[in-house]
Design an enzyme around this catalytic site. Structure first.
Site, PDB file in Angstrom:
ATOM      1  N   LYS A 266     -30.657  12.562  36.761  1.00 28.32           N
ATOM      2  CA  LYS A 266     -31.668  13.439  36.185  1.00 28.32           C
ATOM      3  C   LYS A 266     -31.703  13.100  34.646  1.00 28.32           C
ATOM      4  CE  LYS A 266     -28.709  17.476  36.072  1.00 28.32           C
ATOM      5  NZ  LYS A 266     -28.634  18.920  36.657  1.00 28.32           N
ATOM      6  N   ARG A 267     -30.712  12.760  34.038  1.00 24.86           N
ATOM      7  CA  ARG A 267     -30.543  12.620  32.549  1.00 24.86           C
ATOM      8  C   ARG A 267     -31.476  11.376  32.107  1.00 24.86           C
ATOM      9  NH1 ARG A 267     -30.165  17.155  31.379  1.00 24.86           N
ATOM     10  NH2 ARG A 267     -28.422  18.129  32.078  1.00 24.86           N
TER      11      ARG A 267
END
Ligand code: GLU
Length: 320
Positions: free
Chosen positions: A261-262
């Site tokens: 997700k980062r």
């Protein structure tokens, strides 16, 4: 031949990652190609990891993508309920069956006892054939004594009795023949102290009860399949075990590890279909929708991650 029935079975532990969208897409396309049924099942038995809003995010994402399930928590269907937290009694019945047949056993070990058995951080000792007879479980204390403890309300889990020294082999449609040695497998917990099943038991029981013919899921579940095959064998369902296809994961642009997700913020593209809002701004994310992508374009692109038509055709209008 059985009618093709496939399921997308996400856990509502956060927003649906783009890798999950691809898994859903491959299930959907496989169902369409074979005139089969595409089913949505919500796997929410790990109550501690549930994230409020995640289930509706998953459903909204599938809707935005046009991947409409024919059976699911919203649509209902002949094999419901389609949310695992509503199927507790079905799992208990099946766990009892395994206990009766001697394929599972009660375990009363405390966290301290389990930690002691496992040793330190770099110790790979597992709850298995080499350790189970030194633990506090019904194999050691006997089933009468175990039943007494259960009746007295002593906290317990139920574990799968993994057979010693066997090879577990199954065919994966992508990987080919895959073999695990039962020496590598621990006696997985199948029923937790909170009375809910673990993923492994619920997943196998539901795939059987929902007449699933093909399990198409991410590669991270490949190693769990060995335990699943043991469960199918224990229940005597080996003849109608679904076919498995484990999809390679979507990687970071540099190919080093799973797209996380980062990475969206880091590389400047979304990794979620819809925006996700959280009180914590670090946990809030843009989605392909909010940055202006059309769902058909997204899915067209995703379809090519792991497949090719073998022609020059690059654009497919498959949405209905
Ligand atoms: N509930 C699992 C997940 O969150 C699904 C695994 C499966 O499809 O069997 O990915």
């Amino acid at each position: 031949m059985r009618k093709v029935r496939v399921r997308f079975a996400p856990s509502p532990t956060g927003p649906l990652h783009i890798g999950g969208v691809r898994t859903a897409l491959y299930n959907y396309l496989f169902a369409k190609k074979h005139n089969g049924t595409f089913i949505l099942r919500i796997e929410d038995t790990d109550q501690a990891r549930l994230v409020p809003g995640a289930e509706s995010y998953i459903i909204d994402s599938l809707n935005w993508c046009g991947l409409h399930p024919e059976e699911g928590p919203g649509q209902g269907g002949p094999f419901g309920p389609y949310r695992q937290s509503e199927r507790k009694s079905i799992y208990i019945q099946h766990v009892n069956l395994l206990l009766e047949k001697g394929f599972a056993y009660y375990a009363f070990d405390t966290i301290e006892e389990l930690d002691k058995m496992r040793g330190g951080e770099h110790d790979h000792t597992k709850y298995d054939a080499t350790t189970r007879m030194a633990m506090r479980n019904s194999l050691v204390i006997g089933s009468e004594e175990a039943k007494k403890l259960v009746e007295e309300g002593v906290s317990y889990v139920v574990r799968l009795l993994v057979p010693e020294d066997q090879k577990v082999t199954f065919t994966d449609r992508i990987r080919g023949e895959v073999t695990f040695d039962t020496k590598e497998l621990d006696d997985k917990v199948i029923l937790k102290a909170d009375g809910l099943p673990t993923y492994h038991l619920a997943n196998v029981v539901d795939d059987y009860c929902m007449k699933i013919t093909h399990v198409i899921r991410g590669e991270e579940w490949l190693s769990s399949t060995a335990h699943h095959v043991l469960l199918y064998n224990a229940f005597g369902w080996q003849e109608i075990m679904p076919e498995f296809a484990h999809l390679p994961l979507i990687l970071k642009p540099n190919g080093k590890g799973k797209l996380s997700k980062r990475d969206g913020q880091k590389f400047g593209f979304p990794v979620f279909p819809l925006p996700w809002h959280d009180e914590d701004p670090d946990e809030s994310f843009e989605g392909f929708k909010s940055v202006g992508f059309h769902p058909a374009a997204l899915l067209n692109f995703m379809a090519f991650l792991g497949w090719s038509p073998g022609t020059e055709q690059e654009i497919f209008s498959w949405m209905n």
